[in-house]
Design a protein around this motif. Structure first.
Motif, short mmCIF file in Angstrom:
data_model
loop_
_atom_site.label_atom_id
_atom_site.label_comp_id
_atom_site.label_asym_id
_atom_site.label_seq_id
_atom_site.Cartn_x
_atom_site.Cartn_y
_atom_site.Cartn_z
N GLY A 400 -74.38 2.93 -84.65
CA GLY A 400 -72.93 3.82 -85.47
C GLY A 400 -72.39 3.28 -87.00
N GLU A 401 -71.90 3.93 -87.45
CA GLU A 401 -71.29 3.15 -88.60
C GLU A 401 -70.46 1.39 -88.34
N GLN A 402 -69.29 1.80 -87.46
CA GLN A 402 -68.95 0.97 -87.38
C GLN A 402 -69.50 -0.53 -86.96
N LEU A 403 -70.16 -0.35 -85.88
CA LEU A 403 -71.33 -1.59 -85.47
C LEU A 403 -71.90 -1.51 -86.26
N GLU A 404 -72.70 -1.06 -86.95
CA GLU A 404 -73.97 -1.41 -88.22
C GLU A 404 -73.36 -2.51 -89.32
N ASP A 405 -71.32 -1.97 -88.74
CA ASP A 405 -71.14 -2.74 -90.46
C ASP A 405 -70.97 -4.09 -90.42
N VAL A 406 -70.50 -4.06 -88.77
CA VAL A 406 -69.86 -5.35 -88.28
C VAL A 406 -71.43 -7.07 -88.56
N MET A 408 -73.42 -6.04 -89.69
CA MET A 408 -75.30 -6.63 -91.54
C MET A 408 -74.39 -7.67 -91.94
N GLN A 409 -72.04 -7.26 -91.81
CA GLN A 409 -71.49 -8.61 -92.21
C GLN A 409 -72.06 -9.92 -91.83
N LEU A 410 -72.19 -9.83 -90.38
CA LEU A 410 -72.30 -11.66 -90.02
C LEU A 410 -73.89 -11.76 -90.18
N LYS A 413 -73.65 -12.05 -94.47
CA LYS A 413 -71.96 -12.95 -95.06
C LYS A 413 -72.10 -13.98 -94.21
N GLY A 414 -72.56 -14.14 -92.74
CA GLY A 414 -72.36 -15.29 -91.82
C GLY A 414 -70.55 -15.29 -90.86
N ASP A 415 -69.94 -13.98 -91.30
CA ASP A 415 -69.03 -13.81 -90.75
C ASP A 415 -68.79 -12.22 -90.84
N ALA A 416 -68.10 -11.83 -89.88
CA ALA A 416 -67.01 -10.03 -89.74
C ALA A 416 -65.70 -10.36 -89.86
N THR A 417 -65.41 -9.75 -91.01
CA THR A 417 -63.47 -9.69 -91.54
C THR A 417 -63.24 -8.84 -90.49
N SER A 418 -63.71 -7.17 -90.66
CA SER A 418 -63.69 -6.32 -90.43
C SER A 418 -64.27 -4.89 -89.98
N SER A 419 -63.29 -4.29 -89.61
CA SER A 419 -63.83 -3.03 -88.80
C SER A 419 -63.69 -2.00 -89.46
N PHE A 506 -78.33 -10.70 -83.91
CA PHE A 506 -77.71 -9.58 -84.11
C PHE A 506 -79.09 -9.67 -85.89
N THR A 507 -79.34 -10.90 -85.93
CA THR A 507 -80.90 -11.25 -87.59
C THR A 507 -82.13 -11.26 -86.92
N LYS A 508 -82.44 -11.46 -85.10
CA LYS A 508 -83.90 -12.23 -85.37
C LYS A 508 -84.03 -10.31 -84.83
N TYR A 509 -82.97 -10.06 -84.06
CA TYR A 509 -83.72 -8.28 -83.24
C TYR A 509 -82.51 -7.35 -83.84
N HIS A 510 -82.73 -7.17 -85.63
CA HIS A 510 -81.47 -6.20 -85.79
C HIS A 510 -83.15 -5.12 -86.34
N ARG A 511 -84.09 -4.95 -86.03
CA ARG A 511 -85.75 -4.03 -86.46
C ARG A 511 -85.30 -3.20 -85.02
N ILE A 512 -84.95 -3.85 -84.29
CA ILE A 512 -84.79 -2.29 -83.16
C ILE A 512 -83.87 -1.67 -83.74
#
Length: 703
Positions: A400-406, A408-410, A413-419, A506-512
């Motif tokens: 979903g949009e909310q978690l996918e956004d978090v 992708m921030q990580l 950008k290496g960090d998530a600052t908003s939801s 998140f980076t290694k397994y995002h393909r799923i």
């Protein structure tokens, strides 16, 4: 007038639940039993005798004369052997009603006649059922009277699991152990147990029993092997959530009442997409209890249907051309101090524990997509998965949009600052309130979708036990938790190590992760590009059980031995072959004894009509054209019959369980499809008064 009752008064009245145990057991015995249920000690023989006697007295008060160990062999159904409570007659000819702790704890059914995949030979008959005290006993009332039902595990004389419950309980132990390690990293020292929770939505079809009995294919295989589509199917979507018909409503009412008395929290009921299709959904329960409850639900639905002159069809695809039925397995994990590990909270970017759990689940699903796909494979599901109605055969995760956004921030950008936060849904109507809108839409095409505080695994077939899917989910997530905890527990700077681990996962397994249309051809191509497996049928899926990766996984956590996995593989191949063989022989029987004779009778009528019309000097071209069409398709039926008969004979001679299953899939099933085509065309040509069995419109619109 409709019968009235108070749900609160009847709920659980036939269950030997915690309230009943408190009332009927001495305090010390109750305490010891609770410790046993929590896995902290074994129940002594003396305490078992006290529990058994209390259970017997309670059941007899409910009218019970017999008890049974209720278990789940690898047949896809449940099994039971009934024994009465009576003891040997005394000298005065009287009997006592007795039930010992030994009889409660252990039973001895014949293990040779259940599927074992080679674990048991016919002459090696001994097997054992063992009381599962974590799932409450209950009294079932039916035509046999009242019977005390004791949920049990089932294993062979040599100790291997021959059922669905044993590996499920093992997997629950595994995820409990590793999840506790993970929550300890975040300072939760109060939790002593983490339990996977499940809510299993159950889809099903209801048809009239009298019409059902006229269809050999429904009787023998659970699905229609012949049948042309009526003028109307589900195109208008008017059945979905539509008003429930009176006959079905009366049926649903009785199903609910039966389930509530048995402690099954049936909550939601509605019409599903296809005509004659419906759904029942319960409230969540602990994984093991939810599995037992779902088996109980299927049994109750079938028995109540019989009493109403109906039949409940649980096959995944009873009718071609309309939606099939599945079972949505809603899965989450909860600590015994009330923390749902899959609850992201209002600001998931700040919920570090949740993000780590999410990353672990991404890893688990990506690493073991083949096992997850296999856990939902059966013969009926091959007609459903990948079709434009159910999840595709490709495993992916929807966040979903909310978690996918978090996520992708990580990653970026290496960090998530908003939801992304919830918004307001404005209806544009002044008299209606503005509604709070979820931060994320749903995706009904995803096989493994995050839906607020749980994952919904939507691939399980409607007739299947939910145990295999949950065994896999529990075990693969336990593995991810273990590997992550092994690393993090050694970290010098735990906070930084957790942050880095989340980003790495998140980076290694995002393909799923895939949030788009799972039904599209573009997704199939994209999934291939990502390297995700596309396992299209049951026969191809079964091999996932015995890979080195699977054996290592299940043996490490004590869920399956290599021998148990090999036996299950063998059982699944054999089940596929047997099911297709039954379907093929049913088709041959129906074609030879019903369709061909009916068509011959009708074609004779048409031929006589053509002659009569010609004799009076009128144009008989219509009759002749119709007769030609019928004759062409009838010839095609006879040719296809011969091919299918030959294929069935050849299949019987194929050696090797996998090789035979492949032959049935590639040769026999293809020959079945070739026979169905001309037969279905004939159904459209032949006068319905001549057609030998009820057609689709009779079955799905006239209930």
């Amino acid at each position: 007038m409709s019968e009235r009752f108070n749900v609160a008064d009847i709920f659980g009245e036939n269950v030997f639940n915690d309230t009943v145990m408190k009332e009927r057991l001495p305090k010390n015995v109750y305490k010891n039993l609770r410790l046993t249920m929590d896995g902290k000690q074994e129940l002594s023989k003396e305490d078992a005798d006290v529990v058994a006697n209390a259970m017997k007295d309670w059941a007899i008060e409910k009218g019970a004369t017999h008890y049974t160990h209720w278990f789940q062999p690898l047949t896809g159904a449940t099994a039971e052997k009934h024994d009465s409570f009576i003891s040997a007659p005394k000298s005065n000819g009287k009997v006592l009603m007795e039930f010992s702790g030994k009889e409660l704890i252990k039973g001895e059914p014949d293990a040779s006649s259940f599927p074992s995949g080679g674990l048991r030979a016919t002459f090696e008959a001994r097997g054992y059922t063992a009381w599962d005290c974590t799932s409450p006993a209950f009294v079932r009332e039916d035509a046999a009277g009242a019977t005390l039902i004791i949920p049990t595990a089932f294993c062979s004389y040599t100790g291997e699991a021959l059922d669905q419950k044993t590996p499920l309980l093992r997997s629950m132990d595994a995820i409990n152990k590793e999840a506790l390690r993970l929550v300890r990293l975040f300072g939760n020292t109060e939790a002593t147990k983490v339990t996977p929770s499940v809510g299993a939505e159950q889809e099903y079809f209801i048809v009239d029993r009298e019409k059902y009995l006229q269809r050999k294919d429904l009787v023998f295989s659970g699905r229609t092997l012949f049948g042309g589509m009526p003028p109307k199917g589900q195109e208008l979507d008017d059945h979905y959530f539509g008003a429930i018909r009176e006959r079905i409503a009366a049926y649903m009412k009785d199903v609910n009442k039966e389930l509530w008395k048995l402690g099954v929290s049936a909550k939601t009921q509605h019409n599903e997409v296809a005509p004659a299709q419906h759904e029942l959904a319960p409230i969540y329960a602990e994984c093991n209890i939810a599995t037992d409850n779902n088996q109980l639900t299927m049994e109750v639905m079938k028995k109540v249907a019989y009493r109403h002159g109906l039949v409940c069809l649980l096959h995944e695809k009873p009718f071609a051309g309309v939606n099939g039925s599945g079972k949505h397995n809603n899965w989450s994990m909860t600590t015994d101090n009330g923390v749902n590990l899959l609850d992201p909270g209002k600001t998931p970017h700040e919920n570090i524990q949740f993000l780590l759990v999410l990353g672990c689940i991404m890893k688990a699903v990506d690493t073991h997509a083949d096992l997850l796909r296999e856990s939902a494979s059966n013969v009926g599901n091959d007609h459903r998965l990948g079709a434009n109605e159910a999840p595709p055969a490709i495993i992916s995760m929807f966040l979903g949009e909310q978690l996918e956004d978090v996520v992708m921030q990580l990653i970026d950008k290496g960090d998530a600052t908003s939801s992304i936060q919830k918004g307001k849904l404005k209806t544009g109507v002044k008299s209606l309130p503005d509604l709070a809108k979820d931060a994320t839409d749903r995706n009904r095409t995803s096989p493994f979708a995050f839906t607020g505080n749980k994952f919904e695994f939507r691939m399980v077939g409607s007739a299947d036990s939910i145990a295999p899917a949950n065994v896999v989910l529990n075990t693969i997530v336990a593995e991810s938790f273990k590997e992550v905890c092994d690393e993090l527990e050694k970290a010098e700077n735990l906070d930084m190590a957790i942050h880095d681990k989340i980003k790495e996962l998140f980076t290694k397994y995002h393909r799923i992760v895939f949030n788009g249309n799972g039904y599209s051809d573009e997704w199939v191509a994209e999934a291939e590009k990502r390297g995700l497996p596309n396992i299209r049928n049951m026969v191809d899926a079964v091999s996932a059980l015995t890979t080195d990766k699977a054996v290592k996984l299940f043996e490490e956590f004590g869920v399956f031995t290599k021998t148990e996995l090999e036996s299950r593989s063998e059982i699944k191949y054999e089940a596929y072959s047997k099911a297709i063989n039954i379907e093929a022989k049913t088709m041959l029987d129906m074609a030879a004894k019903q369709i061909v004779p009916a068509v011959v009778s009708y074609s004779t009528e048409v031929a006589n009509s053509a002659l009569a019309v010609a004799e009076v000097g009128c144009d008989n071209s219509v009759q002749k054209e119709l007769l030609a069409d019928i004759t062409t398709e009838l010839k095609a039926v006879k040719e296809a019959q011969a091919k299918l008969s030959e294929a069935v004979c050849k299949a019987a001679k194929v050696t090797g369980a996998k090789e035979q299953a492949v032959f049935y899939r590639d040769v026999v099933k293809t020959a079945m499809d070739e026979l169905r085509k001309p037969a279905d065309k004939l159904e459209m040509l032949v006068d319905e008064e001549y057609w030998p069995f009820p057609q689709y419109e009779d079955l799905i619109f006239e209930v």
